[in-house]
Design a protein around this motif. Sequence first.
Motif, short mmCIF file in Angstrom:
data_model
loop_
_atom_site.label_atom_id
_atom_site.label_comp_id
_atom_site.label_asym_id
_atom_site.label_seq_id
_atom_site.Cartn_x
_atom_site.Cartn_y
_atom_site.Cartn_z
N PHE A 1 26.25 148.48 75.20
CA PHE A 1 25.50 147.51 75.89
C PHE A 1 25.99 146.05 76.19
CE2 PHE A 1 21.53 145.79 77.37
CZ PHE A 1 21.43 144.22 76.56
N VAL A 2 25.76 145.41 77.15
CA VAL A 2 26.27 144.07 77.61
C VAL A 2 25.20 143.28 77.80
CG1 VAL A 2 27.85 142.61 79.19
CG2 VAL A 2 28.36 145.07 78.46
N ALA A 3 24.37 143.65 78.70
CA ALA A 3 23.31 142.72 79.21
C ALA A 3 22.05 143.51 79.99
CB ALA A 3 23.66 141.48 79.96
N ALA A 4 20.94 142.80 79.84
CA ALA A 4 19.88 143.54 80.67
C ALA A 4 18.72 142.66 81.04
CB ALA A 4 19.43 144.80 79.94
N LEU A 5 17.97 142.95 82.09
CA LEU A 5 16.83 141.91 82.38
C LEU A 5 15.65 142.95 82.99
CD1 LEU A 5 17.67 139.88 85.68
CD2 LEU A 5 18.33 142.45 85.20
N ASN A 6 14.64 142.22 82.87
CA ASN A 6 13.30 143.18 83.34
C ASN A 6 13.15 142.90 84.90
OD1 ASN A 6 12.58 140.56 83.47
ND2 ASN A 6 10.69 140.84 82.89
N TRP A 7 12.14 143.58 85.25
CA TRP A 7 12.28 143.78 86.84
C TRP A 7 12.00 142.15 87.38
CZ3 TRP A 7 8.80 142.11 90.81
CH2 TRP A 7 9.11 142.71 91.94
N TYR B 1 13.64 149.21 87.51
CA TYR B 1 12.78 148.71 86.54
C TYR B 1 13.74 147.51 85.87
CZ TYR B 1 9.16 151.73 87.84
OH TYR B 1 7.99 152.56 88.56
N THR B 2 13.78 147.77 84.50
CA THR B 2 14.75 147.39 83.71
C THR B 2 16.16 147.62 84.05
OG1 THR B 2 13.37 147.00 81.74
CG2 THR B 2 15.82 146.73 81.28
N MET B 3 16.88 146.60 84.36
CA MET B 3 18.44 146.81 84.71
C MET B 3 19.45 146.35 83.74
SD MET B 3 18.67 147.12 89.00
CE MET B 3 20.22 148.12 88.98
N GLY B 4 20.53 147.02 83.48
CA GLY B 4 21.25 146.70 82.74
C GLY B 4 22.87 146.77 82.94
#
Length: 121
Positions: A44-50, A29-32
């Motif tokens: 935390f560095v970065a994340a994005l949705n599916w 799902y969300t990957m970070g």
Amino acid sequence: QVQLVESGGGLVQAGGSLRLSCAASGRTYTMGWFRQATGKEREFVAALNWSGGITYYADSVEGRFTISRDNAKNTVYLQINSLKPEDTAIYYCATTDRPLRAVKTYEYAYWGQGTQVTVSS
């Protein structure tokens, strides 16, 4: 169960670039991306949705790091430019087990083993 395998780390000079990859098996799902320097907490560095349409970054990396994903390959990437010595850390990718905006480590259900990034001055 989801398995995540990071790659692409290495030793680079300040100002250089790297592209980290995280290959996943299973539903994501969300990957970070997070990082942990020696003696410090994982951050935390970065994340994005599916879909990859929503991305968010830590202030410290905004403008230098770019997160993206290829769902056909079930892989997420982190392009790192203008590397600084303070970027030296182990970089981990992670995925949540449901759709949500996630920036905290406890919000992520599965983690990779990490890949070392070392930046020399």
